[in-house]
Scaffold this active site. Structure first.
Site, PDB file in Angstrom:
ATOM      1  N   ASP A 191       0.818  -1.219   0.000  1.00 54.77           N
ATOM      2  CA  ASP A 191       0.000   0.000   0.000  1.00 54.77           C
ATOM      3  C   ASP A 191       0.850   1.265   0.000  1.00 54.77           C
ATOM      4  O   ASP A 191       0.656   2.158  -0.822  1.00 54.77           O
ATOM      5  CB  ASP A 191      -0.924   0.034   1.233  1.00 54.77           C
ATOM      6  N   ARG A 241       0.108   4.602  16.975  1.00 49.49           N
ATOM      7  CA  ARG A 241      -0.247   5.621  15.991  1.00 49.49           C
ATOM      8  C   ARG A 241       0.089   7.053  16.412  1.00 49.49           C
ATOM      9  O   ARG A 241       0.651   7.805  15.619  1.00 49.49           O
ATOM     10  CB  ARG A 241      -1.723   5.493  15.581  1.00 49.49           C
ATOM     11  N   ASP A 293      -7.182   3.380  12.237  1.00 52.15           N
ATOM     12  CA  ASP A 293      -5.865   4.010  12.159  1.00 52.15           C
ATOM     13  C   ASP A 293      -5.898   5.380  11.490  1.00 52.15           C
ATOM     14  O   ASP A 293      -5.177   6.292  11.884  1.00 52.15           O
ATOM     15  CB  ASP A 293      -4.876   3.081  11.442  1.00 52.15           C
ATOM     16  N   SER A 298      -3.655  -9.077   6.453  1.00 51.35           N
ATOM     17  CA  SER A 298      -3.116  -7.752   6.723  1.00 51.35           C
ATOM     18  C   SER A 298      -2.573  -7.773   8.155  1.00 51.35           C
ATOM     19  O   SER A 298      -3.289  -8.085   9.099  1.00 51.35           O
ATOM     20  CB  SER A 298      -4.229  -6.711   6.585  1.00 51.35           C
TER      21      SER A 298
HETATM   22  N1  ARG Z   1      -8.189  -3.466  14.967  1.00 54.05           N
HETATM   23  C1  ARG Z   1      -6.917  -3.089  15.504  1.00 54.05           C
HETATM   24  C2  ARG Z   1      -6.962  -1.630  15.870  1.00 54.05           C
HETATM   25  O1  ARG Z   1      -7.777  -0.905  15.388  1.00 54.05           O
HETATM   26  C3  ARG Z   1      -5.779  -3.454  14.594  1.00 54.05           C
HETATM   27  C4  ARG Z   1      -5.595  -2.591  13.401  1.00 54.05           C
HETATM   28  C5  ARG Z   1      -4.498  -3.080  12.530  1.00 54.05           C
HETATM   29  N2  ARG Z   1      -4.069  -2.057  11.644  1.00 54.05           N
HETATM   30  C6  ARG Z   1      -3.524  -2.280  10.460  1.00 54.05           C
HETATM   31  N3  ARG Z   1      -3.172  -1.228   9.765  1.00 54.05           N
HETATM   32  N4  ARG Z   1      -3.373  -3.481   9.973  1.00 54.05           N
HETATM   33  O2  ARG Z   1      -6.175  -1.190  16.654  1.00 54.05           O
END
Ligand code: ARG
Length: 414
Positions: free
Chosen positions: A14, A94, A123, A174
């Site tokens: 990505d 993040r 995110d 992912s």
């Molecule tokens: N659901 C989790 C969260 O919101 C994991 C997110 C994973 N993020 C990713 N970019 N693969 O914290």
């Protein structure tokens, strides 16, 4: 001169295609930034790849120590679990990545920043709220959200532009990882009624393949922070690594969670968080030794609020500092050690001790030596239960009155 953008770059497909897309369609010079939070990837390869795709500059920032001390430790103090299960490993990372993004944008004189999040997840919210909280003048571009390509289209675009496509492209998952945990989404995991296949796990053994002998770990805390494992003082990052390894071998920290995302979607998430699972279990236990019951009960609410706040992208809200003030005050007494038995997927508390423990053997014991005067309990129970007993008496009287006033049943219609 073209304007500059700083892109948070993981080296994955990505963000790799995003480099090219930002150059091509937005006419920007792209500077990439990779923040190392212990995700155990080859940082040199990521840098080379960024340059090869056409970034004008690349920054690698090692921030493991900062991550553990400023984000993971507060999460331990808050026993942070979202919806009682998820140790918010991705969520914690993040705001730190966002901070580095803003700092890099400033040092590079960039006018905008970019991230590779889609429009469906948490995110994007975490990044953008954190970026704007620090510099509301920076423009934010989210190529994946704006462009909205399918995986196939993305691969076609990558092939067309000579962007290296990861070898494990048939890997339908992912993944996001850092020292506090690994998350796995997509593919067959999107069916919440099916057990995840063994192949998705990398940090943890299955219960069947876990070591056959238990491992005991003793975690020493000072003021709510872990400082030693098995009596060996260790730096913060090492403690987390050590517990990830030890726990992983015993299959500790696998989490299968039907999670409520901020955007309102329910999603099935799998996590591997051995250190977080062990640490939060141990820390909570120590709190139960040293805090009064009122503190323990109230802190459960504060802790849940803290996890929800950070999960939903509001790390930078002053509310977090308010909650932290309460939490920090309680941690003054969270000193002592907790012993756990790691075995076949579980991290079981087996012992705890603290110089500040409120546990009083003389009170608790059923031996004759007890200092607790049982005769006092009789009067205590009378007073404690008085409002409940009164309410029950009243309710019975009221019910009797209502029954008398009810008119007799009428004959059924026709
Ligand atoms: N659901 C989790 C969260 O919101 C994991 C997110 C994973 N993020 C990713 N970019 N693969 O914290």
């Amino acid at each position: 001169m073209r304007e500059k953008i700083v892109l948070a770059y993981s080296g994955g497909l990505d963000t790799s295609v995003a480099i090219r897309w930002l150059k091509e369609t937005k006419n920007l010079d792209v500077v990439t930034l990779t923040v190392d939070l212990g995700q155990a990837e080859d940082l040199q390869t990521i840098q080379d790849k960024s340059r090869q795709i056409g970034a004008t500059n690349h920054h690698t920032i090692k921030a493991e120590k900062e991550f553990v001390e400023d984000y993971v430790f507060p999460a331990i103090k808050a026993n942070a679990l979202y919806e009682r299960k998820y140790p918010i490993s991705t969520a914690l990372a993040r705001p730190l990545i966002a901070q580095k993004l803003v700092e890099t944008a400033h040092s590079e004189n960039a006018t905008s920043v970019a991230h590779g999040c889609t429009g469906k997840g948490n995110d994007q919210v975490r990044f953008e709220v954190a970026i704007r909280s620090q510099d509301p003048t920076l423009k934010i571009i989210a190529p994946m959200r704006e462009w909205n390509l399918s995986r196939e289209e993305e691969i076609r675009y990558a092939n067309k532009h000579g962007i290296p496509v990861p070898a494990d492209l048939d890997n339908p998952y992912s993944v996001d990882q850092n020292l506090w945990g690994r998350s796995i989404e997509c593919g067959v995991l999107e069916d919440p009624s099916a057990e995840p296949p063994a192949e998705i796990y990398e940090w943890t053994s299955s219960q069947e393949q876990a070591l056959n002998e238990p491992t005991y770990v003793n975690i020493q805390f000072d003021n709510g922070i872990p400082v030693a494992v098995n009596d060996r003082p260790m730096p913060p990052v090492e403690i987390i690594r050590e517990l990830n390894l030890k726990g992983g071998k015993h299959g500790v920290g696998r989490i299968d969670h039907l999670e409520d995302r901020l955007v309102g979607i329910k999603s099935r998430e799998i996590y591997e968080c051995p250190a977080a699972t062990i640490m939060i279990e141990a820390h909570r236990e120590l709190e139960k030794s040293v805090l009064t019951r009122h503190e323990v009960w109230f802190k459960e609410t504060i802790d849940a609020e803290w996890a929800r706040l950070v999960y939903t992208g509001l790390w930078n809200d002053p509310f977090r500092e308010d909650l932290d003030a309460f939490i920090e005050k309680t941690q003054e007494r969270v000193t002592g050690s907790v012993r756990l038995k790691l075995y076949k997927g579980s991290a079981q508390i087996v012992a705890r001790s603290s110089p500040l423990s409120l546990y009083d053997t003389d009170l608790a014991t059923y031996n004759a030596s007890s200092t607790f005067n049982q005769a006092w309990s009789e009067g205590f129970i009378q007073i404690w239960g008085m409002p409940t007993v009164v309410a029950n008496i009243r309710n019975r009287q009221n019910r009797a009155r209502i029954v008398k006033q009810t008119p007799p049943p009428q004959a059924p219609l026709a």
